[in-house]
Design a protein around this motif. Sequence first.
Motif, PDB file in Angstrom:
ATOM      1  N   TYR A 112       0.862  -1.190   0.000  1.00 21.27           N
ATOM      2  CA  TYR A 112       0.000   0.000   0.000  1.00 21.27           C
ATOM      3  C   TYR A 112       0.893   1.233   0.000  1.00 21.27           C
ATOM      4  CZ  TYR A 112      -2.854   3.882   1.491  1.00 21.27           C
ATOM      5  OH  TYR A 112      -3.451   5.115   1.559  1.00 21.27           O
ATOM      6  N   LEU A 113       0.537   2.222  -0.794  1.00 18.24           N
ATOM      7  CA  LEU A 113       1.304   3.459  -0.900  1.00 18.24           C
ATOM      8  C   LEU A 113       0.379   4.655  -0.888  1.00 18.24           C
ATOM      9  CD1 LEU A 113       3.896   5.147  -1.627  1.00 18.24           C
ATOM     10  CD2 LEU A 113       3.294   4.746  -4.031  1.00 18.24           C
ATOM     11  N   LEU A 114       0.690   5.617  -0.028  1.00 11.49           N
ATOM     12  CA  LEU A 114       0.102   6.956  -0.079  1.00 11.49           C
ATOM     13  C   LEU A 114       1.232   7.908  -0.399  1.00 11.49           C
ATOM     14  CD1 LEU A 114      -1.887   9.290   0.394  1.00 11.49           C
ATOM     15  CD2 LEU A 114      -1.360   9.118   2.846  1.00 11.49           C
ATOM     16  N   GLU A 115       1.064   8.693  -1.458  1.00 13.42           N
ATOM     17  CA  GLU A 115       2.150   9.556  -1.913  1.00 13.42           C
ATOM     18  C   GLU A 115       1.593  10.901  -2.355  1.00 13.42           C
ATOM     19  OE1 GLU A 115       5.943   8.258  -4.313  1.00 13.42           O
ATOM     20  OE2 GLU A 115       4.311   8.662  -5.707  1.00 13.42           O
ATOM     21  N   VAL A 116       2.131  11.957  -1.783  1.00 14.12           N
ATOM     22  CA  VAL A 116       1.865  13.318  -2.239  1.00 14.12           C
ATOM     23  C   VAL A 116       3.181  13.821  -2.809  1.00 14.12           C
ATOM     24  CG1 VAL A 116       1.106  15.624  -1.591  1.00 14.12           C
ATOM     25  CG2 VAL A 116       0.136  13.625  -0.436  1.00 14.12           C
ATOM     26  N   TYR A 117       3.238  13.969  -4.131  1.00 14.10           N
ATOM     27  CA  TYR A 117       4.560  14.055  -4.750  1.00 14.10           C
ATOM     28  C   TYR A 117       4.519  14.823  -6.070  1.00 14.10           C
ATOM     29  CZ  TYR A 117       9.250  12.287  -5.792  1.00 14.10           C
ATOM     30  OH  TYR A 117      10.582  12.184  -6.038  1.00 14.10           O
ATOM     31  N   PRO A 118       5.379  15.809  -6.242  1.00 18.41           N
ATOM     32  CA  PRO A 118       5.526  16.441  -7.560  1.00 18.41           C
ATOM     33  C   PRO A 118       6.408  15.590  -8.458  1.00 18.41           C
ATOM     34  CG  PRO A 118       6.980  17.494  -6.000  1.00 18.41           C
ATOM     35  CD  PRO A 118       6.201  16.482  -5.224  1.00 18.41           C
ATOM     36  N   ASN A 119       6.167  15.667  -9.752  1.00 16.07           N
ATOM     37  CA  ASN A 119       6.953  14.875 -10.690  1.00 16.07           C
ATOM     38  C   ASN A 119       7.199  15.687 -11.950  1.00 16.07           C
ATOM     39  OD1 ASN A 119       8.350  12.681 -11.667  1.00 16.07           O
ATOM     40  ND2 ASN A 119       6.677  11.231 -11.379  1.00 16.07           N
ATOM     41  N   LEU A 120       8.002  15.122 -12.835  1.00 13.98           N
ATOM     42  CA  LEU A 120       8.339  15.784 -14.093  1.00 13.98           C
ATOM     43  C   LEU A 120       7.753  15.021 -15.263  1.00 13.98           C
ATOM     44  CD1 LEU A 120      12.100  16.686 -13.456  1.00 13.98           C
ATOM     45  CD2 LEU A 120      10.084  18.110 -13.110  1.00 13.98           C
ATOM     46  N   PHE A 121       7.393  15.741 -16.307  1.00 16.59           N
ATOM     47  CA  PHE A 121       6.766  15.151 -17.488  1.00 16.59           C
ATOM     48  C   PHE A 121       7.334  15.829 -18.718  1.00 16.59           C
ATOM     49  CE2 PHE A 121       3.196  14.949 -20.580  1.00 16.59           C
ATOM     50  CZ  PHE A 121       3.026  13.578 -20.635  1.00 16.59           C
ATOM     51  N   TRP A 122       7.722  15.006 -19.707  1.00 16.37           N
ATOM     52  CA  TRP A 122       8.280  15.535 -20.956  1.00 16.37           C
ATOM     53  C   TRP A 122       7.402  15.211 -22.156  1.00 16.37           C
ATOM     54  CZ3 TRP A 122      11.223  13.725 -16.992  1.00 16.37           C
ATOM     55  CH2 TRP A 122      12.302  14.505 -16.556  1.00 16.37           C
ATOM     56  N   GLY A 123       6.287  14.553 -21.949  1.00 21.18           N
ATOM     57  CA  GLY A 123       5.477  14.085 -23.051  1.00 21.18           C
ATOM     58  C   GLY A 123       5.638  12.590 -23.225  1.00 21.18           C
ATOM     59  N   ILE A 124       5.020  12.054 -24.262  1.00 19.75           N
ATOM     60  CA  ILE A 124       5.004  10.620 -24.524  1.00 19.75           C
ATOM     61  C   ILE A 124       5.766  10.343 -25.810  1.00 19.75           C
ATOM     62  CG2 ILE A 124       3.530   8.630 -25.028  1.00 19.75           C
ATOM     63  CD1 ILE A 124       1.354  10.015 -23.349  1.00 19.75           C
ATOM     64  N   GLY A 125       6.649   9.353 -25.744  1.00 20.22           N
ATOM     65  CA  GLY A 125       7.426   8.984 -26.917  1.00 20.22           C
ATOM     66  C   GLY A 125       8.892   8.802 -26.593  1.00 20.22           C
ATOM     67  N   ASN A 126       9.606   8.279 -27.576  1.00 23.92           N
ATOM     68  CA  ASN A 126      11.010   7.934 -27.369  1.00 23.92           C
ATOM     69  C   ASN A 126      11.964   9.083 -27.681  1.00 23.92           C
ATOM     70  OD1 ASN A 126      12.788   5.641 -26.688  1.00 23.92           O
ATOM     71  ND2 ASN A 126      13.606   5.956 -28.745  1.00 23.92           N
ATOM     72  N   GLY A 283      11.058   7.778 -15.780  1.00 24.32           N
ATOM     73  CA  GLY A 283       9.956   8.347 -16.531  1.00 24.32           C
ATOM     74  C   GLY A 283      10.377   9.402 -17.531  1.00 24.32           C
ATOM     75  N   ARG A 284      11.680   9.524 -17.759  1.00 23.15           N
ATOM     76  CA  ARG A 284      12.129  10.497 -18.765  1.00 23.15           C
ATOM     77  C   ARG A 284      11.507  10.191 -20.117  1.00 23.15           C
ATOM     78  NH1 ARG A 284      12.447  13.144 -22.223  1.00 23.15           N
ATOM     79  NH2 ARG A 284      14.048  14.551 -23.006  1.00 23.15           N
ATOM     80  N   PHE A 285      11.348   8.909 -20.444  1.00 26.02           N
ATOM     81  CA  PHE A 285      10.678   8.500 -21.685  1.00 26.02           C
ATOM     82  C   PHE A 285       9.535   7.560 -21.327  1.00 26.02           C
ATOM     83  CE2 PHE A 285      15.119   9.379 -22.735  1.00 26.02           C
ATOM     84  CZ  PHE A 285      14.972  10.355 -23.708  1.00 26.02           C
ATOM     85  N   LEU A 286       8.352   7.852 -21.869  1.00 23.95           N
ATOM     86  CA  LEU A 286       7.141   7.082 -21.586  1.00 23.95           C
ATOM     87  C   LEU A 286       6.483   6.632 -22.886  1.00 23.95           C
ATOM     88  CD1 LEU A 286       5.432   9.518 -19.022  1.00 23.95           C
ATOM     89  CD2 LEU A 286       6.747   7.475 -18.431  1.00 23.95           C
ATOM     90  N   ASP A 287       5.994   5.392 -22.900  1.00 24.60           N
ATOM     91  CA  ASP A 287       5.183   4.947 -24.034  1.00 24.60           C
ATOM     92  C   ASP A 287       4.575   3.592 -23.703  1.00 24.60           C
ATOM     93  OD1 ASP A 287       3.976   4.994 -26.594  1.00 24.60           O
ATOM     94  OD2 ASP A 287       5.748   6.001 -27.419  1.00 24.60           O
TER      95      ASP A 287
END
Length: 371
Positions: A112-126, A283-287
């Motif tokens: 079980y995880l409870l997380e309040v957390y900022p993150n970074l997003f660069w978009g989707i793709g390689n 999570g630098r690259f997501l797809d």
Amino acid sequence: MKKTTLYILLIFFSFTALAQRKDENNLVKIDTISTTKNYQLIAIPIAFYTPETGFGFGGGGQLFFLNKKNTFKNRLSNVLFSGIYTLNKQIMFEITPQIYFGSGNYFIDAHYLLEVYPNLFWGIGNNTSDENEEVYNQTTHALNISFLKRLPPDLNFGFQFIFKNHEVTEIAEGGILDTQNVIGSKRTVVAGLGAVFNYDTRDNTGSPNKGFYYQAKAQFSSELFGATSGFNKFILDLREYQPISSRSLLAFQLYIENNYGDVPFQALASYGGGNRARGYFFGRFLDKQMYVSQIEYRWRFKPRWTINAYGLFGEVAEKPEDFFSINNLKPSFGFGTRYKIFKDKDTWLRFDIGSGIDGNSGIYFGINEAF
């Protein structure tokens, strides 16, 4: 927050916990809070630093059930719990029960995880650009429960229940999450069932010296269980540990993840991090599709000291047929060292440096091997 991740995690505990122990060099002290013939409770101090969180601190404990043991693998049932607060006002709380029944023939593994957390997003793709980087805030409740049956001698098979609720509380105005209708940009619920199969002959889990670990997972998130969108996830994790001499070995891993359907960005395959793709921000690259292949050389030059060197490559893609273009590969290499905390327990402090392409890099400090 750009490229280098410094992750300092000081978390000390004994896996057998049959008595209070102290490292003879006075580096680590384990505090036993309470012991009976049926259980033992041990305190765990935690401290770490990352560019994303600043300094983080907290504590927790590990409760061992001394009369519920896996006699086949010599492992005790236990519940690990921790709470963390950072100077950036982030909160993380985790509970991880691992309970054996029937001398180890049956096994419950939950998280079980409870997380309040900022993150970074660069978009989707390689091939997303560094200039796309944006910050978003998210609150997560996640529960994963697995029930496995031992199939002698080294096989395990079972089923999972998965529930994750991701509430995106803040996004960058005019950013990708705000303007491009990314699935999950407001709220995501992942809920469904899964199946797990694994073959495990490792001599230990924290820092294996020999053996194999093969795992296959199939997970199905469905609106019938309350999910916001339906999708399927398939994971294949193949690891092998081959001794070269009495002091050295080669470790191999091939990790493949495939997603099909309307996949929210929180559930996409994530390239990077301190385990599967050191040298890249997690999570630098997501797809939807991802593979990572890595090899690591480990040399124990002293009984409690090991040095390592590794190399890896991989990528993400929307479809499997888009893999293996030489221009899309994301290689990385690095080296590090490990120190064995206890003389008679396989619990290791790990320090790694990883370097990828296009200025990506990472520094990692944690517990036990990356794989």
